[in-house]
Design an enzyme around this catalytic site. Structure first.
Site, short mmCIF file in Angstrom:
data_model
loop_
_atom_site.label_atom_id
_atom_site.label_comp_id
_atom_site.label_asym_id
_atom_site.label_seq_id
_atom_site.Cartn_x
_atom_site.Cartn_y
_atom_site.Cartn_z
N VAL A 180 49.67 10.64 63.24
CA VAL A 180 49.92 10.28 64.63
C VAL A 180 50.47 8.86 64.72
O VAL A 180 51.44 8.59 65.45
CB VAL A 180 48.65 10.43 65.50
CG1 VAL A 180 48.90 9.96 66.92
CG2 VAL A 180 48.18 11.88 65.50
N CYS A 181 49.90 7.93 63.96
CA CYS A 181 50.36 6.54 63.98
C CYS A 181 51.78 6.43 63.44
O CYS A 181 52.61 5.69 63.98
CB CYS A 181 49.43 5.65 63.18
SG CYS A 181 47.74 5.62 63.78
#
EC number: 1.11.1.24
Length: 175
Positions: A58-59
């Protein structure tokens, strides 16, 4: 103290929550080349993306998305802040072709996490940063989103709206 969720479970954050309109705390972080990046200084606009680690899917997606969108933010400096070591951040940027934004590490003193109220204080991610977006204009917090679920992306549409929309020419309002 704020609370966010990690995979649906509440997680307490450590530090002072900053609010829109407040003076932005000034902190110095380490860039990927070990130089200093100052957060919260007057005289510029900064978009600060707080993430747990660039080594998570996600990051990494968030960093890639904002790398593409930097030009639409009217000259704002975009900085991704995490607890990753500067060397790992440099490798990530090189591997992913991240060239339009800066990365900064809070690993030395965890000062950003504490002063902005996003330092995870318990659980599996203790010591990392919660996912959040701050816009600092002229030394003041102008926008804040503390993402409720750490495993989810911030609301990019809200940030685009804050900057006047995402038109083809960078949200200048000419269309």
């Amino acid at each position: 103290m704020s609370i966010v969720n990690f995979k649906g479970n509440p997680v307490k954050l450590k530090g002072n929550s900053v609010e829109v309109g407040a003076d932005a705390p000034k902190v110095n972080l380490k860039a990927k080349d070990l130089s200093v990046i100052e957060i919260g200084a007057a005289g510029k606009t900064q978009i600060i993306l707080s993430v747990p680690s660039l080594d998570t899917p996600v990051c990494a997606t968030e960093a890639r998305e904002f790398n593409k969108k930097v030009a639409s933010y009217n000259g704002a400096e975009v900085i991704v802040v995490s607890m990753d070591l500067p060397f790992a951040m440099g490798r990530f940027c090189s591997t992913e072709g991240i060239e339009n934004l800066s990365v900064a590490s809070d690993f030395v003193a965890k000062e950003f996490g504490e002063k902005y109220g996003v330092l995870i204080n318990e659980g599996a991610l203790e010591g990392l940063l919660a996912r959040a977006v701050f816009v600092i204009k002229e030394g003041k917090v102008a926008y804040k989103e503390l993402v409720n679920e750490i495993t989810e992306m911030p609301d990019i549409a809200k940030l685009d709206a804050f900057f006047g929309g995402s038109s083809c020419c960078g949200g200048c309002g000419c269309h």
